[in-house]
Write a protein that holds these residues in place. Structure first.
Motif, PDB file in Angstrom:
ATOM      1  N   ILE A 146       8.295   5.370  -2.025  1.00 60.09           N
ATOM      2  CA  ILE A 146       8.905   4.244  -1.202  1.00 60.09           C
ATOM      3  C   ILE A 146       8.275   4.203  -0.078  1.00 60.09           C
ATOM      4  N   ALA A 147       8.108   2.766   0.520  1.00 60.01           N
ATOM      5  CA  ALA A 147       7.860   2.457   1.930  1.00 60.01           C
ATOM      6  C   ALA A 147       8.702   2.959   2.855  1.00 60.01           C
ATOM      7  N   TYR A 148       8.421   4.172   3.106  1.00 54.52           N
ATOM      8  CA  TYR A 148       9.287   4.902   4.424  1.00 54.52           C
ATOM      9  C   TYR A 148       9.263   3.843   5.513  1.00 54.52           C
ATOM     10  N   ALA A 149      10.745   3.696   5.922  1.00 60.65           N
ATOM     11  CA  ALA A 149      11.020   2.754   7.167  1.00 60.65           C
ATOM     12  C   ALA A 149      10.282   3.314   8.306  1.00 60.65           C
ATOM     13  N   PRO A 150       9.584   2.698   9.171  1.00 64.88           N
ATOM     14  CA  PRO A 150       8.920   2.920  10.279  1.00 64.88           C
ATOM     15  C   PRO A 150      10.002   3.609  11.290  1.00 64.88           C
ATOM     16  N   ALA A 151      11.192   3.312  11.176  1.00 59.43           N
ATOM     17  CA  ALA A 151      12.359   3.821  12.345  1.00 59.43           C
ATOM     18  C   ALA A 151      12.417   5.246  11.988  1.00 59.43           C
ATOM     19  N   PHE A 152      11.995   5.978  10.958  1.00 60.02           N
ATOM     20  CA  PHE A 152      12.175   7.405  10.521  1.00 60.02           C
ATOM     21  C   PHE A 152      11.204   8.376  11.500  1.00 60.02           C
ATOM     22  N   LEU A 153      10.139   7.904  12.070  1.00 64.67           N
ATOM     23  CA  LEU A 153       9.596   8.626  12.824  1.00 64.67           C
ATOM     24  C   LEU A 153       8.938   8.002  14.120  1.00 64.67           C
ATOM     25  N   PRO A 154       8.492   8.578  14.936  1.00 62.21           N
ATOM     26  CA  PRO A 154       8.025   8.202  16.296  1.00 62.21           C
ATOM     27  C   PRO A 154       6.570   7.594  16.235  1.00 62.21           C
ATOM     28  N   LYS A 155       6.470   6.847  17.237  1.00 60.04           N
ATOM     29  CA  LYS A 155       4.646   6.123  17.105  1.00 60.04           C
ATOM     30  C   LYS A 155       3.650   7.203  17.165  1.00 60.04           C
ATOM     31  N   ALA A 156       4.046   8.394  17.602  1.00 56.99           N
ATOM     32  CA  ALA A 156       2.726   9.411  17.601  1.00 56.99           C
ATOM     33  C   ALA A 156       2.635   9.957  16.454  1.00 56.99           C
ATOM     34  N   SER A 157       4.040  10.120  15.621  1.00 58.96           N
ATOM     35  CA  SER A 157       3.945  10.671  14.327  1.00 58.96           C
ATOM     36  C   SER A 157       2.979   9.689  13.473  1.00 58.96           C
ATOM     37  N   HIS A 190      -3.832  12.906   2.707  1.00 59.27           N
ATOM     38  CA  HIS A 190      -2.490  12.642   2.814  1.00 59.27           C
ATOM     39  C   HIS A 190      -1.659  13.598   2.078  1.00 59.27           C
ATOM     40  N   PHE A 191      -1.140  14.479   2.497  1.00 56.38           N
ATOM     41  CA  PHE A 191      -0.212  15.602   1.857  1.00 56.38           C
ATOM     42  C   PHE A 191      -0.759  15.870   0.677  1.00 56.38           C
ATOM     43  N   GLY A 192      -2.293  16.304   0.560  1.00 55.52           N
ATOM     44  CA  GLY A 192      -2.763  16.560  -0.406  1.00 55.52           C
ATOM     45  C   GLY A 192      -3.654  15.596  -1.310  1.00 55.52           C
ATOM     46  N   GLU A 193      -3.456  14.428  -0.844  1.00 50.29           N
ATOM     47  CA  GLU A 193      -4.098  13.426  -1.780  1.00 50.29           C
ATOM     48  C   GLU A 193      -4.821  12.281  -0.897  1.00 50.29           C
ATOM     49  N   ASN A 194      -5.897  11.896  -1.528  1.00 51.64           N
ATOM     50  CA  ASN A 194      -6.680  11.003  -0.846  1.00 51.64           C
ATOM     51  C   ASN A 194      -6.131   9.404  -0.857  1.00 51.64           C
ATOM     52  N   ALA A 195      -5.580   8.887   0.178  1.00 45.58           N
ATOM     53  CA  ALA A 195      -4.811   7.596   0.146  1.00 45.58           C
ATOM     54  C   ALA A 195      -5.655   6.654   1.382  1.00 45.58           C
ATOM     55  N   SER A 196      -6.795   6.948   1.302  1.00 44.60           N
ATOM     56  CA  SER A 196      -7.678   6.091   2.335  1.00 44.60           C
ATOM     57  C   SER A 196      -7.535   4.774   1.757  1.00 44.60           C
ATOM     58  N   LEU A 197      -7.617   4.003   3.090  1.00 42.22           N
ATOM     59  CA  LEU A 197      -7.423   2.382   2.983  1.00 42.22           C
ATOM     60  C   LEU A 197      -8.741   1.972   3.710  1.00 42.22           C
ATOM     61  N   GLU A 206       0.753  -1.216  -0.041  1.00 42.27           N
ATOM     62  CA  GLU A 206      -0.069   0.100  -0.064  1.00 42.27           C
ATOM     63  C   GLU A 206       0.988   1.138  -0.117  1.00 42.27           C
ATOM     64  N   CYS A 207       1.647   1.291   0.924  1.00 40.22           N
ATOM     65  CA  CYS A 207       2.392   2.854   0.973  1.00 40.22           C
ATOM     66  C   CYS A 207       3.417   2.664  -0.121  1.00 40.22           C
ATOM     67  N   ALA A 208       3.822   1.545  -0.635  1.00 41.06           N
ATOM     68  CA  ALA A 208       4.916   1.631  -1.864  1.00 41.06           C
ATOM     69  C   ALA A 208       4.101   1.990  -3.172  1.00 41.06           C
ATOM     70  N   SER A 209       2.861   2.131  -3.258  1.00 36.47           N
ATOM     71  CA  SER A 209       2.103   2.316  -4.660  1.00 36.47           C
ATOM     72  C   SER A 209       2.411   3.448  -5.147  1.00 36.47           C
ATOM     73  N   CYS A 210       2.696   4.636  -4.090  1.00 36.98           N
ATOM     74  CA  CYS A 210       2.905   6.026  -4.587  1.00 36.98           C
ATOM     75  C   CYS A 210       4.475   6.489  -4.297  1.00 36.98           C
TER      76      CYS A 210
END
Lengths: 175, 137
Positions: free
Chosen positions: A55-66, A77-84, A49-53
């Motif tokens: 790269i699948a950004y690694a979870p380690a780049f942001l904290p849980k709250a983010s 989602h940054f100006g686009e509908n990425a609903s799941l 899902e994340c990598a369809s638009c």
């Protein structure tokens, strides 16, 4: 002589460590191959899902709250509908939280957290102090090159970004 | 006789593997959307589908937006997301995987109609859209 022995020792250790790292089943690997390489993670929904638009950004780049903020606002989602669908969304969030910067599962994450304020929950990886500091030598004009597009395009310069490798010697800034 | 037997078992095998991998075809999705819209499949219009693809709309931030902004004007060409990731071509002629997974088709209609039209697309519009793309040679 001493240097020779030490050299052999270092080479053997490096060999053993990398052998170990590569023989671990990737889904369970907790150790990363160094500060600039991320643990190889597997989650079908995250990758698909994340990598369809992007790269699948690694979870380690942001904290849980983010990640909770990101996943809570996918319809804008940054100006686009990425609903799941709710099940996929919940599965991805669980995975992101389990491997987030503050989950203690990667050295990269610890480095991100070292520079994170207590109540900070940035929405963009590029807003973290860690990212800004790491890229402070990159000129603004470089980011906006057509070949790069924006700072969201890790793989423009980090040749092995999709594999989680962010080593300095894998960087090639395109013209 | 043997030939006939071979042919029919091959056909069965092809159908079974197609069923296991992807349950839908552009034609079966068109039938489904036509039924949902309450019209016969023959009432779906490739011309209306093409117009839907090409028409420009005011986007959420006031910037004009159209399907072709990311997909390019040629549905046989790959497009690009805003962060530079490749989008496989829309036309089944160039990308046989297109319109073979109902859930995926619904997901992208939901997202992209919201982004481009600021609303969901109707079943008729979805049927028209696939009708147009499936006749692109």
């Amino acid at each position: 002589m001493n240097y020779l022995l030490r050299g052999i020792g270092v080479l053997t250790t490096v060999g053993l460590v990398s052998l170990l790292a590569f023989s671990l089943p990737s889904g369970e690997a907790r150790g990363d191959g160094g500060g600039n390489t991320l643990p190889q993670l597997k989650n079908k929904n995250w990758q698909q899902e994340c990598a369809s638009c992007h790269i699948a950004y690694a979870p380690a780049f942001l904290p849980k709250a983010s990640w909770r903020r990101v996943m809570g606002g996918l319809d804008r989602h940054f100006g686009e509908n990425a609903s799941l669908d709710p099940a996929t969304q919940a599965d991805i969030l669980r995975f992101l939280e389990a491997n987030a910067a503050d989950s203690g599962t990667s050295r990269m994450g610890s480095k991100v957290m070292q520079r994170m304020g207590a109540n900070e929950a940035p929405l963009r990886i590029t807003e973290t102090r860690w990212f800004v500091r790491k890229h402070d030598e990159v000129a603004r004009a470089t980011w906006s090159r057509k070949s790069v597009g924006s700072a969201a395009n890790c793989a423009a310069c980090h040749q092995q970004a999709e594999k989680g490798v962010f080593d300095e010697h894998d960087i090639r800034i395109p013209k | 006789m043997i030939e006939r037997f071979l042919f029919s078992s091959l056909a069965l095998l092809a159908m079974a593997s197609a069923g296991a991998l992807a349950a839908e075809t552009p034609a079966s999705l068109m039938a489904r959307y036509a039924q949902e819209a309450g019209v016969p499949v023959s009432a779906l219009s490739a011309a209306r589908g093409a117009a839907l693809f090409r028409t420009e709309h005011p986007g959420r931030d006031g910037q004009p937006v159209r399907c072709a902004s990311c997909h390019t004007d040629n549905p046989k060409q790959p497009g690009q997301t805003r962060v530079g990731k490749r989008i496989e071509p829309l036309a089944p002629a160039a990308n046989p995987e297109r319109f073979t997974d109902a859930a995926k088709v619904e997901k992208w209609f939901r997202r992209n109609c919201q982004d481009v039209l600021q609303r969901e697309c109707s079943a008729q519009e979805k049927g028209d859209f696939i009708a147009w793309l499936s006749q692109v040679k």
